[in-house]
Enzyme design. Structure first.
Site, short mmCIF file in Angstrom:
data_model
loop_
_atom_site.label_atom_id
_atom_site.label_comp_id
_atom_site.label_asym_id
_atom_site.label_seq_id
_atom_site.Cartn_x
_atom_site.Cartn_y
_atom_site.Cartn_z
N GLY A 43 0.83 -1.20 0.00
CA GLY A 43 0.00 0.00 0.00
C GLY A 43 0.86 1.25 0.00
O GLY A 43 1.96 1.24 0.57
N GLN A 48 3.12 10.07 0.99
CA GLN A 48 4.41 9.38 1.14
C GLN A 48 5.37 9.71 -0.01
O GLN A 48 6.58 9.53 0.12
CB GLN A 48 4.21 7.85 1.19
CG GLN A 48 3.48 7.40 2.45
CD GLN A 48 3.36 5.89 2.48
OE1 GLN A 48 2.43 5.32 1.93
NE2 GLN A 48 4.32 5.23 3.12
N CYS A 88 5.79 0.12 7.43
CA CYS A 88 5.42 1.27 6.60
C CYS A 88 6.63 1.64 5.75
O CYS A 88 7.74 1.69 6.26
CB CYS A 88 5.01 2.44 7.49
SG CYS A 88 4.57 3.93 6.58
N LEU A 89 6.40 1.89 4.48
CA LEU A 89 7.52 2.25 3.59
C LEU A 89 8.16 3.57 4.03
O LEU A 89 9.30 3.85 3.66
CB LEU A 89 7.03 2.36 2.14
CG LEU A 89 6.58 1.03 1.50
CD1 LEU A 89 5.98 1.29 0.12
CD2 LEU A 89 7.75 0.05 1.40
N HIS A 130 -4.56 1.65 7.26
CA HIS A 130 -3.21 2.21 7.37
C HIS A 130 -3.02 3.37 6.39
O HIS A 130 -2.52 4.44 6.77
CB HIS A 130 -2.19 1.08 7.11
CG HIS A 130 -0.75 1.51 7.13
ND1 HIS A 130 0.14 1.05 8.07
CD2 HIS A 130 -0.06 2.35 6.32
CE1 HIS A 130 1.33 1.61 7.83
NE2 HIS A 130 1.24 2.39 6.76
N GLU A 131 -3.45 3.17 5.14
CA GLU A 131 -3.26 4.21 4.11
C GLU A 131 -4.19 5.40 4.36
O GLU A 131 -3.81 6.55 4.13
CB GLU A 131 -3.52 3.63 2.71
CG GLU A 131 -2.66 2.44 2.31
CD GLU A 131 -1.18 2.64 2.57
OE1 GLU A 131 -0.69 3.78 2.46
OE2 GLU A 131 -0.51 1.65 2.90
N HIS A 134 -2.68 7.81 6.62
CA HIS A 134 -1.67 8.66 5.97
C HIS A 134 -2.29 9.94 5.42
O HIS A 134 -1.66 11.01 5.44
CB HIS A 134 -1.01 7.92 4.79
CG HIS A 134 0.17 7.07 5.18
ND1 HIS A 134 1.30 7.58 5.78
CD2 HIS A 134 0.41 5.74 5.03
CE1 HIS A 134 2.17 6.60 5.99
NE2 HIS A 134 1.66 5.47 5.54
#
Ligand code: CO
Length: 173
Positions: A43, A48, A88-89, A130-131, A134
């Site tokens: 994701g 990000q 998380c990236l 999660h996204e 963000h």
């Protein structure tokens, strides 16, 4: 595209609604999926990569899921919750157990602006939540208690510093 990491203000900003659904947005969506695939993630949210718009993409090949959410709103959360180790990236190298509802219902638009809604559970529901966070400047570590969160931030800083030092050393050779 470059993925911004913990410490950058862009990850803590509120994202704006998408109003124009044009070729630029489609181009951006393509680049989001490329970036996500290259990073081996499931994701990725627009902030990000430094773009403060309400858009995220999900890619779970094992479940045949490739989906773009524009202007999403989560309208329902299941009462039952589960723990799951999240990463998380934007916080590379770390993960931590986070408790979240098992399923969610989300209303959103696709890349052409066409409205849709779906109810997701399991990993898909996890990634959506999660996204979605963000887009509101929230990270998974914000779901932890203060002490755990502090630990995560300091180990991220430690890891990140030593990684950068290694890179510098290598490029000197
Ligand atoms: Co993330």
């Amino acid at each position: 595209m470059k993925i911004f990491v913990l410490g950058d203000k862009v990850l803590r900003s509120q994202c704006e609604e998408v109003a124009v659904f044009d070729d630029n947005l489609k181009f951006f969506e393509d680049k989001m999926f490329d970036t996500l695939e290259n990073a081996d993630g499931i994701g990725l949210a627009a902030p990000q990569v430094g773009k403060l718009i309400r858009l995220f993409v999900v890619l779970i090949p094992s479940q045949n899921i490739k989906k773009t959410f524009v202007n999403p709103i989560i309208t329902d959360y299941s009462k039952d919750t589960s723990p799951y180790n999240e990463g998380c990236l934007s916080i590379p190298g770390l993960e931590h157990e986070v408790i979240r509802p098992n399923s969610v219902t989300v209303y959103a638009q696709d890349i052409n602006g066409k409205p849709f809604h779906l109810t997701a559970d399991g990993l898909f529901a996890r990634v959506i939540q999660h996204e979605y966070d963000h887009l509101n400047g929230k990270l998974y570590i914000d779901h932890l208690d203060d002490e755990e969160k502090k630990k995560m931030i300091s180990s991220f800083k430690r890891n990140f510093k030593s990684q950068n030092n290694k890179k510098k050393k290598n490029s000197n050779v």
